[in-house]
Design a protein around this motif. Structure first.
Motif, mmCIF file in Angstrom:
data_model
loop_
_atom_site.group_PDB
_atom_site.id
_atom_site.type_symbol
_atom_site.label_atom_id
_atom_site.label_comp_id
_atom_site.label_asym_id
_atom_site.label_seq_id
_atom_site.Cartn_x
_atom_site.Cartn_y
_atom_site.Cartn_z
ATOM 1 N N LEU A 96 -100.055 4.088 18.046
ATOM 2 C CA LEU A 96 -101.670 4.160 17.302
ATOM 3 C C LEU A 96 -101.779 3.237 18.373
ATOM 4 C CD1 LEU A 96 -104.465 5.442 16.563
ATOM 5 C CD2 LEU A 96 -103.754 3.951 14.033
ATOM 6 N N ALA A 97 -100.968 1.434 18.268
ATOM 7 C CA ALA A 97 -101.887 0.719 18.759
ATOM 8 C C ALA A 97 -100.077 -0.450 19.152
ATOM 9 C CB ALA A 97 -102.543 -0.453 18.151
ATOM 10 N N LYS A 98 -100.683 -1.393 20.104
ATOM 11 C CA LYS A 98 -99.260 -2.448 19.902
ATOM 12 C C LYS A 98 -99.972 -3.402 20.753
ATOM 13 C CE LYS A 98 -95.628 -2.815 22.507
ATOM 14 N NZ LYS A 98 -94.277 -2.113 23.839
ATOM 15 N N ALA A 99 -99.590 -4.601 20.017
ATOM 16 C CA ALA A 99 -100.077 -5.765 20.489
ATOM 17 C C ALA A 99 -98.958 -6.533 20.987
ATOM 18 C CB ALA A 99 -100.582 -6.922 19.169
#
Length: 100
Positions: A96-99
């Motif tokens: 979904l999201a990555k940092a």
């Protein structure tokens, strides 16, 4: 990319043997599978018989069809299966999201 998350509980006192077996199985069997993109092995601190393995696949079918329906899957289970205290829980995830 698909994340396969595998939650494994092994028999008490078998950690050293399983550590070797799971690393060998991932590098020699799963690491050569179609669509394999990498993995991480996480070993429990509070629960030393618990392992969480992250395996990255190009597609869901690379795991569920190409690997699971191949003779390589039986080889993998032959290496790690004898250590299981119960059947592993396996789930798949989309990013979904990555940092970082």
């Amino acid at each position: 990319m698909i994340l396969e998350l595998v939650d494994i509980r092994i028999q008490p006192g078998k950690q050293a043997e399983f550590d070797e077996a799971v690393q060998r199985g991932l590098s020699t069997i799963i690491g050569k599978a179609k669509g394999y993109q990498g993995h991480a092995i996480n070993k429990g601190i509070e629960s030393p018989e618990r392992y969480v393995i992250q395996i990255y696949w190009a597609t869901l079918e690379n795991h569920t069809v190409d690997f699971r329906e191949s003779p390589a899957f039986q080889e993998w289970r032959g290496i790690v299966g004898p250590f299981f205290a119960s059947p592993p829980a396996v789930e798949h995830f989309n990013l979904l999201a990555k940092a970082g």
